[in-house]
Scaffold this motif. Structure first.
Motif, mmCIF file in Angstrom:
data_model
loop_
_atom_site.group_PDB
_atom_site.id
_atom_site.type_symbol
_atom_site.label_atom_id
_atom_site.label_comp_id
_atom_site.label_asym_id
_atom_site.label_seq_id
_atom_site.Cartn_x
_atom_site.Cartn_y
_atom_site.Cartn_z
ATOM 1 N N LEU A 236 0.887 -1.167 -0.033
ATOM 2 C CA LEU A 236 0.107 0.006 -0.183
ATOM 3 C C LEU A 236 0.962 1.480 0.076
ATOM 4 O O LEU A 236 1.618 1.412 0.883
ATOM 5 N N ASP A 237 0.840 2.063 -1.005
ATOM 6 C CA ASP A 237 1.323 3.284 -1.275
ATOM 7 C C ASP A 237 0.880 4.291 -0.212
ATOM 8 O O ASP A 237 -0.217 4.774 -0.386
ATOM 9 N N ALA A 238 1.754 4.550 0.987
ATOM 10 C CA ALA A 238 1.204 5.078 2.067
ATOM 11 C C ALA A 238 1.235 6.703 1.769
ATOM 12 O O ALA A 238 0.529 7.386 2.637
ATOM 13 N N MET A 239 1.956 7.160 0.924
ATOM 14 C CA MET A 239 2.207 8.564 0.625
ATOM 15 C C MET A 239 1.305 9.103 -0.595
ATOM 16 O O MET A 239 1.309 10.553 -0.834
ATOM 17 N N GLY A 240 0.473 8.523 -1.231
ATOM 18 C CA GLY A 240 -0.101 8.977 -2.388
ATOM 19 C C GLY A 240 -1.756 9.211 -1.840
ATOM 20 O O GLY A 240 -2.297 8.422 -1.111
ATOM 21 N N GLY A 241 -2.211 10.291 -2.105
ATOM 22 C CA GLY A 241 -3.521 10.619 -2.138
ATOM 23 C C GLY A 241 -3.465 11.917 -1.201
ATOM 24 O O GLY A 241 -2.897 12.396 -0.767
ATOM 25 N N ALA B 92 0.136 -7.404 -5.018
ATOM 26 C CA ALA B 92 -0.406 -6.401 -5.688
ATOM 27 C C ALA B 92 -0.253 -5.105 -4.888
ATOM 28 O O ALA B 92 0.254 -5.087 -3.769
ATOM 29 N N ILE B 93 -0.653 -3.927 -5.487
ATOM 30 C CA ILE B 93 -0.484 -2.818 -5.296
ATOM 31 C C ILE B 93 -1.672 -1.737 -5.088
ATOM 32 O O ILE B 93 -2.668 -2.060 -5.896
ATOM 33 N N VAL B 94 -1.675 -1.037 -4.030
ATOM 34 C CA VAL B 94 -2.845 0.144 -3.796
ATOM 35 C C VAL B 94 -2.275 1.111 -3.824
ATOM 36 O O VAL B 94 -1.467 1.445 -3.009
ATOM 37 N N SER B 95 -2.689 2.225 -4.577
ATOM 38 C CA SER B 95 -2.225 3.809 -4.470
ATOM 39 C C SER B 95 -3.659 4.617 -4.605
ATOM 40 O O SER B 95 -4.040 4.094 -5.618
ATOM 41 N N ALA B 96 -3.406 5.695 -3.857
ATOM 42 C CA ALA B 96 -4.269 6.730 -4.195
ATOM 43 C C ALA B 96 -3.539 7.953 -4.630
ATOM 44 O O ALA B 96 -4.394 9.192 -4.740
ATOM 45 N N ILE C 168 -6.086 1.721 -8.201
ATOM 46 C CA ILE C 168 -5.853 2.968 -8.117
ATOM 47 C C ILE C 168 -7.097 3.645 -7.357
ATOM 48 O O ILE C 168 -8.090 3.678 -7.984
ATOM 49 N N ALA C 169 -6.951 3.804 -6.045
ATOM 50 C CA ALA C 169 -8.149 4.372 -5.363
ATOM 51 C C ALA C 169 -8.235 5.823 -5.625
ATOM 52 O O ALA C 169 -7.126 6.513 -6.028
ATOM 53 N N HIS C 170 -9.158 6.419 -5.439
ATOM 54 C CA HIS C 170 -9.650 8.042 -5.816
ATOM 55 C C HIS C 170 -8.740 8.644 -4.890
ATOM 56 O O HIS C 170 -8.302 8.282 -3.633
ATOM 57 N N GLY C 171 -8.335 9.697 -5.435
ATOM 58 C CA GLY C 171 -7.129 10.517 -4.635
ATOM 59 C C GLY C 171 -7.894 11.143 -3.440
ATOM 60 O O GLY C 171 -7.277 11.465 -2.660
ATOM 61 N N SER C 172 -9.262 11.290 -3.488
ATOM 62 C CA SER C 172 -9.790 11.947 -2.220
ATOM 63 C C SER C 172 -10.001 10.685 -1.282
ATOM 64 O O SER C 172 -10.914 11.095 -0.168
ATOM 65 N N SER C 173 -9.718 9.462 -1.444
ATOM 66 C CA SER C 173 -10.310 8.640 -0.670
ATOM 67 C C SER C 173 -9.698 8.689 1.129
ATOM 68 O O SER C 173 -8.644 9.090 1.517
ATOM 69 N N ARG C 174 -10.806 8.158 1.781
ATOM 70 C CA ARG C 174 -10.555 8.315 3.140
ATOM 71 C C ARG C 174 -10.286 6.711 3.476
ATOM 72 O O ARG C 174 -10.275 5.734 2.542
#
Lengths: 342, 342
Positions: free
Chosen positions: B12-17, B101-105, B299-305
């Motif tokens: 999980l990309d913790a710095m994106g979003g 796999a990867i998750v990034s916002a 790719i999670a939405h940039g505004s994801s909570r």
């Protein structure tokens, strides 16, 4: 029959549309009686005469003979097979100066192909475009091309911008319309090759107030007055708007019916929702407009009834009396010609 | 840290979003505790450790160090300037087999560019595509490409169809998904050059249930299970759907507020409308999925909570445990390679 007198004469393709010729003739009568528009019906005389007689309007609406018609499911090629179709004869009336503009509820592909063949492109305009009016508030937004030119070149998008601005001014009373380019990001370098090159050209185009890129979610916010794109993207976007609005209302109706507030929901629907869906109805906008040819064609929705046809005739008359074709000519004559196209 | 154990490990990309790292870390904790997903956070250790401590979750979620991050407004080129960004390190974990796999916002452009550079395309896939799930009922519809490849070739659209079918099967439990081509008319010859050629190729493609053309107004009707298009058109269509649904609801709210039924309208809104807008919320869908690379990126939405991030982690874990990358490999290995591309 003369184009002089009290305002422009509109050549109405009486054989095009799902409800032709009955509703088309009824729309012509409405346009003449209630909106003061001069209309000539183009189609099979016997049928049209009989339909006019039902409205006691034989003396009010002249008829020009055209024995053939394009059917609604015939595509672009049919126009070559039917040189005497009602839409072809309507184009002929405009070329000869006997009519000032055309209205047809025939198939869009057939109308566009016939228009291109019979009216030909205005000097300086390489391809025509279809302009539609999106129901933004408080001001409308013009979207073009909605499907006339599926494979556009960047230079054509600049011409579409001029067509859209002329339409906004002549048809909708816009003042100094702002132009946006439909693409996939706010920055200049966002988009496909077509959009990126069109952005450069629009940025440097004289006589246009280019406001930059707009995205899909901007289409209904009224961010700009005129949105330009190629005919493929524009057609997808327009139909996506229609489908999404229908979807949202459908979901809402379902939610209301499932809820215990069903009856109240019904009241709501009867009151304001009807007005709202009316505003989103393409018929209430008068129709799409085919621009860039030596004569303007208002393409009414295929399912148009009398009211929609009358509105389309009124729009055509307004565009003709505002001289939209010569406005377009003036706009594009004053801009430098792109080298690659001439 | 090992990828073995109870199910796939998600990087999980913790710095994106927009709400990184706070909401990202909270989402990781939610994914681990409530959804049984194994997650490793990638980012600046000190910040992440502190954020985990707030949840008493230091022992539950491992951290992998990445000192740099792509900002939300940085485009594709930033990925070259920042080889040690959190998303780049997450890709590295997948390449090495340490994560599944990867998750990034993070910004879509940055994630796509980094993914293409660090994960590289799967053998046989020329360009990646972004798949999104449209809120059709009763079954969802997959739309791709929603923006990874703006200038696509016809052959790529066939590959996108395979990506979409694999995603529908692995991610959404679809059985024998039917594929439609987004264009501007039902007939095979309707469209721009790209769509017309893609129609031919899709008609002859082995291993695909091609149902023909779909139009913009079909996107939300569930007519097909997978809709393919180029990344430009897909992105415009997706954002047009979002904007149109927002517009329809806004108009409705306005109509309700203007009417004497305002209070009843308020009740309606609180009840079913909230559920409805929730369903249309991109966060509830888990996110868009970048497919066609040697590793899957949600790719999670940039505004994801937190909730959106947890959903994205769950989707990534499901796709990984269903072996989406090897499913895609099998599908495309069995199809003949287009000559022009190899």
């Amino acid at each position: 029959m003369q184009a002089g007198g009290r305002g422009p004469l509109i050549a109405l393709d009486a054989m095009g549309g799902d409800h032709a010729p009955g509703e088309i003739v009824a729309g012509a009568v409405q346009a003449v009686r209630e909106r003061g528009v001069r209309v000539v019906l183009v189609g099979r005389p016997y049928e049209l005469h009989r339909a006019l007689a039902e409205h006691d309007a034989v003396a009010e609406v002249p008829i020009v003979r055209a024995d053939e018609a394009l059917t609604m499911d015939e595509g672009a090629l049919a126009t070559l097979r039917r040189p005497r179709s009602s839409i072809a004869v309507a184009c002929h009336l405009v070329r000869r100066g006997d009519a000032a503009a055309i209205v047809s509820a025939g198939s869009t592909a057939g109308v566009v192909a016939t228009g291109r063949l019979r009216l030909r492109g205005q000097p300086g305009i390489v391809r025509p475009a279809i302009a539609v009016v999106l129901p933004t508030r408080p001001k409308p937004t013009v979207l073009l091309d909605a499907g006339a030119t599926a494979d556009a070149k960047p230079e054509m998008l600049v011409q579409f911008a001029h067509l859209g601005v002329a339409y906004g001014e002549a048809g909708l009373g816009m003042r100094d319309p702002r132009v946006g380019l439909l693409t996939i990001g706010a920055e200049a370098e966002k988009g496909n090759k077509l959009a990126k090159r069109a952005h450069e050209l629009l940025s440097n185009a004289a006589g246009l107030d280019f406001a930059g890129n707009v995205e899909g979610h901007d289409l209904l916010t009224g961010k700009v007055d005129v949105v330009v794109t190629d005919g493929f993207t524009g057609n997808v976007a327009l139909k996506t708007i229609e489908g999404s609005v229908r979807y949202a209302f459908g979901q809402l109706r379902e939610a209301i019916e499932e809820s215990r507030l069903a009856r109240l929901g019904g009241m709501l629907q009867r009151s304001r929702l009807r007005e709202l869906s009316g505003r989103l109805d393409p018929e209430s906008q008068g129709g799409a407009v085919l621009l860039g040819l030596n004569g303007t064609v208002v393409i009414a929705h295929g399912s148009s009834r009398a009211r929609g046809i009358a509105g389309a005739c009124e729009l055509a008359a307004r565009l003709a009396s505002q001289g939209i074709v010569s406005r377009i000519g003036e706009r594009t004559a004053s801009t430098p010609k792109p080298h690659r196209l001439w």
